[in-house]
Design a protein around this motif. Structure first.
Motif, PDB file in Angstrom:
ATOM      1  N   LEU A  80       0.825  -1.210   0.000  1.00 52.43           N
ATOM      2  CA  LEU A  80       0.000   0.000   0.000  1.00 52.43           C
ATOM      3  C   LEU A  80       0.858   1.257   0.000  1.00 52.43           C
ATOM      4  O   LEU A  80       0.591   2.202  -0.754  1.00 52.43           O
ATOM      5  N   VAL A  81       1.889   1.270   0.823  1.00 51.53           N
ATOM      6  CA  VAL A  81       2.799   2.420   0.876  1.00 51.53           C
ATOM      7  C   VAL A  81       3.458   2.623  -0.486  1.00 51.53           C
ATOM      8  O   VAL A  81       3.524   3.745  -0.996  1.00 51.53           O
ATOM      9  N   LEU A  82       3.937   1.550  -1.089  1.00 51.87           N
ATOM     10  CA  LEU A  82       4.583   1.636  -2.393  1.00 51.87           C
ATOM     11  C   LEU A  82       3.648   2.253  -3.432  1.00 51.87           C
ATOM     12  O   LEU A  82       4.028   3.208  -4.122  1.00 51.87           O
TER      13      LEU A  82
ATOM     14  N   ARG B 285       0.937   4.011  -3.049  1.00 51.38           N
ATOM     15  CA  ARG B 285       0.575   5.398  -2.719  1.00 51.38           C
ATOM     16  C   ARG B 285       1.734   6.356  -2.979  1.00 51.38           C
ATOM     17  O   ARG B 285       1.529   7.455  -3.501  1.00 51.38           O
ATOM     18  N   GLU B 286       2.947   5.954  -2.610  1.00 52.60           N
ATOM     19  CA  GLU B 286       4.119   6.812  -2.851  1.00 52.60           C
ATOM     20  C   GLU B 286       4.346   7.051  -4.338  1.00 52.60           C
ATOM     21  O   GLU B 286       4.767   8.129  -4.744  1.00 52.60           O
ATOM     22  N   LYS B 287       4.067   6.030  -5.154  1.00 51.56           N
ATOM     23  CA  LYS B 287       4.255   6.135  -6.608  1.00 51.56           C
ATOM     24  C   LYS B 287       3.040   6.760  -7.293  1.00 51.56           C
ATOM     25  O   LYS B 287       3.026   6.905  -8.514  1.00 51.56           O
ATOM     26  N   LYS B 288       2.017   7.101  -6.476  1.00 50.97           N
ATOM     27  CA  LYS B 288       0.792   7.731  -6.968  1.00 50.97           C
ATOM     28  C   LYS B 288       0.095   6.891  -8.042  1.00 50.97           C
ATOM     29  O   LYS B 288      -0.404   7.401  -9.043  1.00 50.97           O
ATOM     30  N   VAL B 289       0.071   5.586  -7.812  1.00 50.32           N
ATOM     31  CA  VAL B 289      -0.595   4.652  -8.707  1.00 50.32           C
ATOM     32  C   VAL B 289      -2.085   4.638  -8.359  1.00 50.32           C
ATOM     33  O   VAL B 289      -2.458   4.539  -7.197  1.00 50.32           O
ATOM     34  N   GLU B 290      -2.927   4.731  -9.390  1.00 47.06           N
ATOM     35  CA  GLU B 290      -4.362   4.612  -9.166  1.00 47.06           C
ATOM     36  C   GLU B 290      -4.700   3.136  -9.040  1.00 47.06           C
ATOM     37  O   GLU B 290      -4.388   2.343  -9.930  1.00 47.06           O
ATOM     38  N   PHE B 291      -5.307   2.761  -7.927  1.00 47.52           N
ATOM     39  CA  PHE B 291      -5.650   1.369  -7.682  1.00 47.52           C
ATOM     40  C   PHE B 291      -6.836   1.295  -6.744  1.00 47.52           C
ATOM     41  O   PHE B 291      -7.178   2.260  -6.067  1.00 47.52           O
TER      42      PHE B 291
ATOM     43  N   ALA C 244       6.562  -5.965  -1.835  1.00 46.53           N
ATOM     44  CA  ALA C 244       6.720  -4.687  -2.526  1.00 46.53           C
ATOM     45  C   ALA C 244       7.710  -4.781  -3.683  1.00 46.53           C
ATOM     46  O   ALA C 244       7.480  -4.213  -4.755  1.00 46.53           O
ATOM     47  N   ALA C 245       8.791  -5.523  -3.519  1.00 48.95           N
ATOM     48  CA  ALA C 245       9.784  -5.652  -4.587  1.00 48.95           C
ATOM     49  C   ALA C 245       9.201  -6.379  -5.792  1.00 48.95           C
ATOM     50  O   ALA C 245       9.399  -5.961  -6.938  1.00 48.95           O
ATOM     51  N   ALA C 246       8.469  -7.443  -5.550  1.00 48.94           N
ATOM     52  CA  ALA C 246       7.847  -8.190  -6.651  1.00 48.94           C
ATOM     53  C   ALA C 246       6.768  -7.356  -7.332  1.00 48.94           C
ATOM     54  O   ALA C 246       6.641  -7.381  -8.563  1.00 48.94           O
ATOM     55  N   ILE C 247       6.010  -6.615  -6.553  1.00 47.19           N
ATOM     56  CA  ILE C 247       4.980  -5.744  -7.120  1.00 47.19           C
ATOM     57  C   ILE C 247       5.621  -4.675  -7.994  1.00 47.19           C
ATOM     58  O   ILE C 247       5.160  -4.397  -9.100  1.00 47.19           O
ATOM     59  N   SER C 248       6.693  -4.094  -7.514  1.00 46.13           N
ATOM     60  CA  SER C 248       7.403  -3.075  -8.279  1.00 46.13           C
ATOM     61  C   SER C 248       7.884  -3.634  -9.617  1.00 46.13           C
ATOM     62  O   SER C 248       7.684  -3.019 -10.677  1.00 46.13           O
ATOM     63  N   ALA C 249       8.490  -4.797  -9.602  1.00 48.14           N
ATOM     64  CA  ALA C 249       8.984  -5.420 -10.832  1.00 48.14           C
ATOM     65  C   ALA C 249       7.835  -5.759 -11.773  1.00 48.14           C
ATOM     66  O   ALA C 249       7.928  -5.540 -12.987  1.00 48.14           O
ATOM     67  N   PHE C 250       6.740  -6.258 -11.239  1.00 43.69           N
ATOM     68  CA  PHE C 250       5.567  -6.617 -12.037  1.00 43.69           C
ATOM     69  C   PHE C 250       4.978  -5.382 -12.712  1.00 43.69           C
ATOM     70  O   PHE C 250       4.674  -5.410 -13.908  1.00 43.69           O
TER      71      PHE C 250
END
Length: 82
Positions: A18-20, A22-28, A67-73
């Motif tokens: 969630l932090v990741l 929100r910090e990246k301002k991703v709409e989800f 968070a790392a896997a989500i970022s890569a995905f």
């Protein structure tokens, strides 16, 4: 692009995800599964499992991730900021 994050309250990996986002301002859309049976059943139907965080990007599932896997995905999906 539609992004859904399935979470469970109290899950530290879910909080990191969630932090990741929100910090990246991703709409989800967040769908909390511990207190919402419909969200939990949807998680199971889509992913075949019950673990969170699980990410759904336009029907492509990244189950039981961090968070790392989500970022890569999200990077492979061309999401801005990744």
């Amino acid at each position: 692009m539609t992004i859904t994050l399935y979470t469970k309250t109290g899950c530290p990996w879910c909080e990191e995800a969630l932090v990741l986002l929100r910090e990246k301002k991703v709409e989800f859309t967040e769908k909390e599964c511990r207190s919402n049976v419909a969200n939990f059943e949807e998680l199971q139907a889509k992913s075949g499992q019950t673990l969170t965080p699980t990410l759904d990007v336009d029907g492509e599932i990244l189950a039981d991730s961090d968070a790392a896997a989500i970022s890569a995905f999200l990077k492979t999906k061309g999401v801005e900021g990744f």
